[in-house]
Scaffold this motif. Structure first.
Motif, PDB file in Angstrom:
ATOM      1  N   ALA A 220     -34.209 -23.788  23.577  1.00  0.00           N
ATOM      2  CA  ALA A 220     -34.110 -24.550  24.816  1.00  0.00           C
ATOM      3  C   ALA A 220     -34.124 -26.049  24.534  1.00  0.00           C
ATOM      4  CB  ALA A 220     -35.244 -24.181  25.767  1.00  0.00           C
ATOM      5  N   ILE A 221     -34.988 -26.483  23.633  1.00  0.00           N
ATOM      6  CA  ILE A 221     -35.065 -27.906  23.282  1.00  0.00           C
ATOM      7  C   ILE A 221     -33.741 -28.377  22.706  1.00  0.00           C
ATOM      8  CG2 ILE A 221     -36.147 -29.577  21.721  1.00  0.00           C
ATOM      9  CD1 ILE A 221     -38.758 -27.856  22.089  1.00  0.00           C
ATOM     10  N   ARG A 222     -33.211 -27.610  21.747  1.00  0.00           N
ATOM     11  CA  ARG A 222     -31.938 -27.998  21.124  1.00  0.00           C
ATOM     12  C   ARG A 222     -30.816 -28.052  22.154  1.00  0.00           C
ATOM     13  NH1 ARG A 222     -30.393 -25.013  15.875  1.00  0.00           N
ATOM     14  NH2 ARG A 222     -31.836 -26.569  15.083  1.00  0.00           N
ATOM     15  N   ALA A 223     -30.728 -27.040  23.008  1.00  0.00           N
ATOM     16  CA  ALA A 223     -29.658 -27.007  24.011  1.00  0.00           C
ATOM     17  C   ALA A 223     -29.755 -28.204  24.962  1.00  0.00           C
ATOM     18  CB  ALA A 223     -29.712 -25.695  24.790  1.00  0.00           C
ATOM     19  N   LEU A 224     -30.957 -28.496  25.431  1.00  0.00           N
ATOM     20  CA  LEU A 224     -31.145 -29.630  26.337  1.00  0.00           C
ATOM     21  C   LEU A 224     -30.860 -30.956  25.639  1.00  0.00           C
ATOM     22  CD1 LEU A 224     -34.378 -28.364  28.087  1.00  0.00           C
ATOM     23  CD2 LEU A 224     -32.171 -28.768  29.219  1.00  0.00           C
ATOM     24  N   ARG A 225     -31.321 -31.073  24.407  1.00  0.00           N
ATOM     25  CA  ARG A 225     -31.102 -32.316  23.646  1.00  0.00           C
ATOM     26  C   ARG A 225     -29.614 -32.547  23.428  1.00  0.00           C
ATOM     27  NH1 ARG A 225     -29.975 -33.105  18.617  1.00  0.00           N
ATOM     28  NH2 ARG A 225     -30.597 -31.064  17.853  1.00  0.00           N
ATOM     29  N   GLU A 226     -28.920 -31.497  22.986  1.00  0.00           N
ATOM     30  CA  GLU A 226     -27.488 -31.636  22.716  1.00  0.00           C
ATOM     31  C   GLU A 226     -26.696 -31.885  23.998  1.00  0.00           C
ATOM     32  OE1 GLU A 226     -26.537 -28.123  20.458  1.00  0.00           O
ATOM     33  OE2 GLU A 226     -27.215 -29.052  18.579  1.00  0.00           O
ATOM     34  N   ALA A 227     -27.091 -31.254  25.093  1.00  0.00           N
ATOM     35  CA  ALA A 227     -26.416 -31.463  26.378  1.00  0.00           C
ATOM     36  C   ALA A 227     -26.526 -32.909  26.840  1.00  0.00           C
ATOM     37  CB  ALA A 227     -26.994 -30.532  27.441  1.00  0.00           C
ATOM     38  N   ARG A 228     -27.585 -33.580  26.417  1.00  0.00           N
ATOM     39  CA  ARG A 228     -27.792 -34.983  26.789  1.00  0.00           C
ATOM     40  C   ARG A 228     -27.244 -35.950  25.742  1.00  0.00           C
ATOM     41  NH1 ARG A 228     -30.606 -31.885  29.564  1.00  0.00           N
ATOM     42  NH2 ARG A 228     -31.757 -32.397  31.446  1.00  0.00           N
TER      43      ARG A 228
ATOM     44  N   LEU B  53     -28.339 -36.457  22.714  1.00  0.00           N
ATOM     45  CA  LEU B  53     -29.415 -37.135  21.994  1.00  0.00           C
ATOM     46  C   LEU B  53     -29.594 -36.540  20.602  1.00  0.00           C
ATOM     47  CD1 LEU B  53     -31.964 -37.240  24.941  1.00  0.00           C
ATOM     48  CD2 LEU B  53     -30.684 -39.171  24.005  1.00  0.00           C
ATOM     49  N   SER B  54     -29.839 -37.390  19.638  1.00  0.00           N
ATOM     50  CA  SER B  54     -30.068 -36.935  18.268  1.00  0.00           C
ATOM     51  C   SER B  54     -31.525 -36.518  18.089  1.00  0.00           C
ATOM     52  CB  SER B  54     -29.736 -38.058  17.285  1.00  0.00           C
ATOM     53  OG  SER B  54     -30.693 -39.100  17.406  1.00  0.00           O
ATOM     54  N   LEU B  55     -31.756 -35.751  17.029  1.00  0.00           N
ATOM     55  CA  LEU B  55     -33.134 -35.404  16.676  1.00  0.00           C
ATOM     56  C   LEU B  55     -33.953 -36.669  16.463  1.00  0.00           C
ATOM     57  CD1 LEU B  55     -32.824 -32.484  14.100  1.00  0.00           C
ATOM     58  CD2 LEU B  55     -34.146 -32.456  16.193  1.00  0.00           C
ATOM     59  N   GLY B  56     -33.364 -37.636  15.785  1.00  0.00           N
ATOM     60  CA  GLY B  56     -34.056 -38.887  15.497  1.00  0.00           C
ATOM     61  C   GLY B  56     -34.471 -39.623  16.757  1.00  0.00           C
ATOM     62  N   ARG B  57     -33.596 -39.633  17.748  1.00  0.00           N
ATOM     63  CA  ARG B  57     -33.898 -40.346  18.992  1.00  0.00           C
ATOM     64  C   ARG B  57     -35.052 -39.676  19.735  1.00  0.00           C
ATOM     65  NH1 ARG B  57     -35.278 -44.392  21.559  1.00  0.00           N
ATOM     66  NH2 ARG B  57     -34.655 -44.518  23.725  1.00  0.00           N
ATOM     67  N   ILE B  58     -35.014 -38.347  19.854  1.00  0.00           N
ATOM     68  CA  ILE B  58     -36.104 -37.640  20.526  1.00  0.00           C
ATOM     69  C   ILE B  58     -37.399 -37.815  19.739  1.00  0.00           C
ATOM     70  CG2 ILE B  58     -36.990 -35.376  21.245  1.00  0.00           C
ATOM     71  CD1 ILE B  58     -34.800 -36.421  23.064  1.00  0.00           C
ATOM     72  N   ALA B  59     -37.310 -37.719  18.418  1.00  0.00           N
ATOM     73  CA  ALA B  59     -38.500 -37.896  17.580  1.00  0.00           C
ATOM     74  C   ALA B  59     -39.129 -39.266  17.821  1.00  0.00           C
ATOM     75  CB  ALA B  59     -38.139 -37.719  16.108  1.00  0.00           C
ATOM     76  N   ASP B  60     -38.293 -40.298  17.905  1.00  0.00           N
ATOM     77  CA  ASP B  60     -38.807 -41.641  18.194  1.00  0.00           C
ATOM     78  C   ASP B  60     -39.493 -41.685  19.558  1.00  0.00           C
ATOM     79  OD1 ASP B  60     -37.874 -42.637  15.779  1.00  0.00           O
ATOM     80  OD2 ASP B  60     -36.071 -43.547  16.658  1.00  0.00           O
TER      81      ASP B  60
ATOM     82  N   ILE C 177     -41.903 -33.725  24.690  1.00  0.00           N
ATOM     83  CA  ILE C 177     -40.473 -33.435  24.528  1.00  0.00           C
ATOM     84  C   ILE C 177     -39.803 -33.337  25.894  1.00  0.00           C
ATOM     85  CG2 ILE C 177     -38.815 -31.694  23.759  1.00  0.00           C
ATOM     86  CD1 ILE C 177     -40.810 -31.085  21.431  1.00  0.00           C
ATOM     87  N   ALA C 178     -40.428 -32.631  26.821  1.00  0.00           N
ATOM     88  CA  ALA C 178     -39.864 -32.497  28.165  1.00  0.00           C
ATOM     89  C   ALA C 178     -39.707 -33.862  28.828  1.00  0.00           C
ATOM     90  CB  ALA C 178     -40.749 -31.594  29.020  1.00  0.00           C
ATOM     91  N   THR C 179     -40.687 -34.724  28.653  1.00  0.00           N
ATOM     92  CA  THR C 179     -40.607 -36.076  29.218  1.00  0.00           C
ATOM     93  C   THR C 179     -39.445 -36.841  28.594  1.00  0.00           C
ATOM     94  OG1 THR C 179     -42.977 -36.116  29.678  1.00  0.00           O
ATOM     95  CG2 THR C 179     -41.864 -38.249  29.535  1.00  0.00           C
ATOM     96  N   ALA C 180     -39.295 -36.743  27.276  1.00  0.00           N
ATOM     97  CA  ALA C 180     -38.202 -37.433  26.586  1.00  0.00           C
ATOM     98  C   ALA C 180     -36.837 -36.912  27.039  1.00  0.00           C
ATOM     99  CB  ALA C 180     -38.350 -37.280  25.079  1.00  0.00           C
ATOM    100  N   LEU C 181     -36.771 -35.610  27.349  1.00  0.00           N
ATOM    101  CA  LEU C 181     -35.517 -35.007  27.805  1.00  0.00           C
ATOM    102  C   LEU C 181     -35.320 -35.150  29.310  1.00  0.00           C
ATOM    103  CD1 LEU C 181     -35.628 -31.730  25.684  1.00  0.00           C
ATOM    104  CD2 LEU C 181     -34.062 -33.664  25.364  1.00  0.00           C
ATOM    105  N   ASP C 182     -36.337 -35.684  29.997  1.00  0.00           N
ATOM    106  CA  ASP C 182     -36.311 -35.873  31.446  1.00  0.00           C
ATOM    107  C   ASP C 182     -36.133 -34.547  32.187  1.00  0.00           C
ATOM    108  OD1 ASP C 182     -36.546 -37.413  33.752  1.00  0.00           O
ATOM    109  OD2 ASP C 182     -34.367 -37.698  33.909  1.00  0.00           O
TER     110      ASP C 182
END
Length: 89
Positions: free
Chosen positions: A7-15, A17-24, A51-56
């Protein structure tokens, strides 16, 4: 891959966003987040919230898939219940 990770990967990629950006955004290393996405490690409730906050998204957007799979197991889950092992002669 764990349901949280998928779920995290799907949401991150849909937005976009890179792993690095979310990690930051969550104050963790890129490798830490990569291991969560790949299922090599779990995520604490605090980390899931970050993570949820970062992904909004609400935390439920990340955990919903896991809850759904526990309530509605797929054919592979039924073929090999948790704790079962293959015993071959």
């Amino acid at each position: 891959m764990t349901p949280h990770g998928a779920a995290i990967r799907a949401l991150r990629e849909a937005r976009g966003l890179s792993l690095g950006r979310i990690a930051d955004l969550i104050g963790r290393h890129r490798g830490f987040l990569c291991r969560i996405e790949s299922g090599q490690r779990g995520a604490s409730p605090d980390t899931l919230h970050r993570i949820a906050t970062a992904l909004d998204v609400p935390v439920a957007a990340i955990t919903r898939e896991m809850t759904h799979e526990l309530e509605h197991p797929g054919p592979a889950d039924l073929a090999h219940p948790a704790g079962a092992t293959d015993r071959r002669p």
